[in-house]
Design an enzyme around this catalytic site. Sequence first.
Site, PDB file in Angstrom:
ATOM      1  N   SER A 101      40.206  45.634  26.947  1.00  0.00           N
ATOM      2  CA  SER A 101      39.244  46.105  27.952  1.00  0.00           C
ATOM      3  C   SER A 101      39.148  47.631  27.924  1.00  0.00           C
ATOM      4  CB  SER A 101      39.691  45.682  29.355  1.00  0.00           C
ATOM      5  OG  SER A 101      39.899  44.293  29.403  1.00  0.00           O
TER       6      SER A 101
HETATM    7  C1  LIG Z   1      39.443  41.027  28.120  1.00  0.00           C
HETATM    8  S1  LIG Z   1      40.688  40.242  27.227  1.00  0.00           S
HETATM    9  C2  LIG Z   1      42.159  40.844  27.978  1.00  0.00           C
HETATM   10  C3  LIG Z   1      42.423  42.292  27.809  1.00  0.00           C
HETATM   11  C4  LIG Z   1      43.902  42.596  27.868  1.00  0.00           C
HETATM   12  N1  LIG Z   1      44.455  42.459  29.183  1.00  0.00           N
HETATM   13  C5  LIG Z   1      44.193  43.925  27.254  1.00  0.00           C
HETATM   14  O1  LIG Z   1      44.904  44.750  27.850  1.00  0.00           O
HETATM   15  O2  LIG Z   1      43.788  44.132  26.110  1.00  0.00           O
HETATM   16  C6  LIG Z   1      40.721  38.596  27.832  1.00  0.00           C
HETATM   17  C7  LIG Z   1      41.763  37.721  27.153  1.00  0.00           C
HETATM   18  O3  LIG Z   1      41.924  36.556  27.912  1.00  0.00           O
HETATM   19  C8  LIG Z   1      42.214  35.508  27.025  1.00  0.00           C
HETATM   20  N2  LIG Z   1      41.940  34.244  27.738  1.00  0.00           N
HETATM   21  C9  LIG Z   1      40.746  33.653  27.947  1.00  0.00           C
HETATM   22  N3  LIG Z   1      40.885  32.538  28.655  1.00  0.00           N
HETATM   23  C10 LIG Z   1      42.209  32.414  28.922  1.00  0.00           C
HETATM   24  C11 LIG Z   1      42.972  31.464  29.624  1.00  0.00           C
HETATM   25  N4  LIG Z   1      42.425  30.404  30.209  1.00  0.00           N
HETATM   26  N5  LIG Z   1      44.317  31.664  29.712  1.00  0.00           N
HETATM   27  C12 LIG Z   1      44.903  32.735  29.121  1.00  0.00           C
HETATM   28  N6  LIG Z   1      44.209  33.663  28.431  1.00  0.00           N
HETATM   29  C13 LIG Z   1      42.890  33.516  28.340  1.00  0.00           C
HETATM   30  C14 LIG Z   1      41.300  35.773  25.848  1.00  0.00           C
HETATM   31  O4  LIG Z   1      41.722  35.106  24.670  1.00  0.00           O
HETATM   32  C15 LIG Z   1      41.380  37.292  25.761  1.00  0.00           C
HETATM   33  O5  LIG Z   1      42.356  37.687  24.847  1.00  0.00           O
END
Ligand SMILES: C[S@@+](CC[C@H](N)C(=O)[O-])C[C@H]1O[C@@H](n2cnc3c(N)ncnc32)[C@H](O)[C@@H]1O
Length: 416
Positions: A101
């Site tokens: 993000s």
């Molecule tokens: C915007 S990114 C997160 C950014 C992260 N916090 C960072 O510091 O880089 C969203 C993440 O959530 C994961 N994700 C999506 N659905 C999910 C779920 N149901 N449970 C866990 N992770 C999930 C995606 O694979 C993705 O890697």
Amino acid sequence: MVVEGSLTARRRMVEALAAGGTVRSQSVLDAMRSVPRELFVPRFWAPVVEGGGQEVREWRPMAGDLGAETALLLAYDVDRALALKPPQRYPGTGQVLSTASAPRVVGCMLELLELSPGDRVLEIGTGSGYNAALLRRLVGDTGHVTSVEIDNEVAEEAAAHLADAGCGDVEVVVGDGYHGVPEAAPFDRVVATAGCDDIAPAWLAQLGPGGQCLLPLRHGAWHPVTRAWPDGSGAQARVEAPAFFVPLQGRQSAALPWPGDHRSRHHSEPRLAALPDAVALALSRQHAGVAGADKARWNLAYLLPLEDDRAVSLLALAEGASLAEVHQRGDRVLYSGGEGEQLKDRLVDVAEIWLSLGCPGYGDYTSRLAPVPGRPPGQRGLPRPDGRAGWEQQGRRSWTVERYDFVQTVCLERAA
Ligand SMILES: C[S@@+](CC[C@H](N)C(=O)[O-])C[C@H]1O[C@@H](n2cnc3c(N)ncnc32)[C@H](O)[C@@H]1O
């Protein structure tokens, strides 16, 4: 040389976040100054855009060949989210579903989390691991960070980056964050870093006394960062900041009333209509400075999906190939397609309702999320109240949004 460049880039990033008012607390500023973000994004993917247009031609991997200086510039651009995988790795979606993000969003959410040393935190969506490392810095050696990631490959890389950054004790769990991590509960905070269609019951259940959740809760096509805290069998919630996120995957994908399109697109040459002067004035009144201009748009954009299910993008309504959208300048509507004129009239209508309510901000609404009585979790089918537009009772205007496990009632106290 690179180390020195990294220190300078971090200092600049922190200065930008502090100057813009996104981050105010010293602890968050110190954490962001101390974690080298480039360790978490050694490679990422970038869209190649067709000459001057909006169409993305292809996605290219960006890695070591960028040169250290450019890589640092991109890693520390406060408004840039970096794709960890290209859309072609998510067949059938056409979307990027995992990003690091943008630092401005990361800083904003860390500020809102109000963490203290010793806190136990659950993060949903590890992504690059950068936010998890910052959480670890903020809770210190006496606290604990558990982070769930649904994508095995992304989780493995994040765990390696965390170890490289000296945060090997962050517990990275592979799975669907919808279920939380009961073995590591209770938590002081649960923070989701992907766009949620609903709050998950497990997140509320796994909070300790005084605990809170912070989640980007889908509203139309955007994801206002929402603070939620348990209240009886449900939760109360309040919007804290505007944002767009990649959607959460897994179990919790609801048939929300809105189509959820991020971007609006005219399929034929758009026509133009002026917005009523009073609306244009209200949208431009807060035009003093970019942040102010944005704020007025987000404020109207909070009401639009409550009043109309066809809300897409930020200030647009779409039906089939027809579209009406408020122009970036806030003084006119662009519309196209057979239903375009009707959509344009409705858009103006909602803007006038917003005016009549006193131009409320997204933070002026309160929400209650109640479990759906008699409906097993995840089952849909609650009869919708007639239409979507709100009703008024004792000076309060209210709307309902049926989500996945909860029905949200959004209320606005009307100014006297
Ligand atoms: C915007 S990114 C997160 C950014 C992260 N916090 C960072 O510091 O880089 C969203 C993440 O959530 C994961 N994700 C999506 N659905 C999910 C779920 N149901 N449970 C866990 N992770 C999930 C995606 O694979 C993705 O890697």
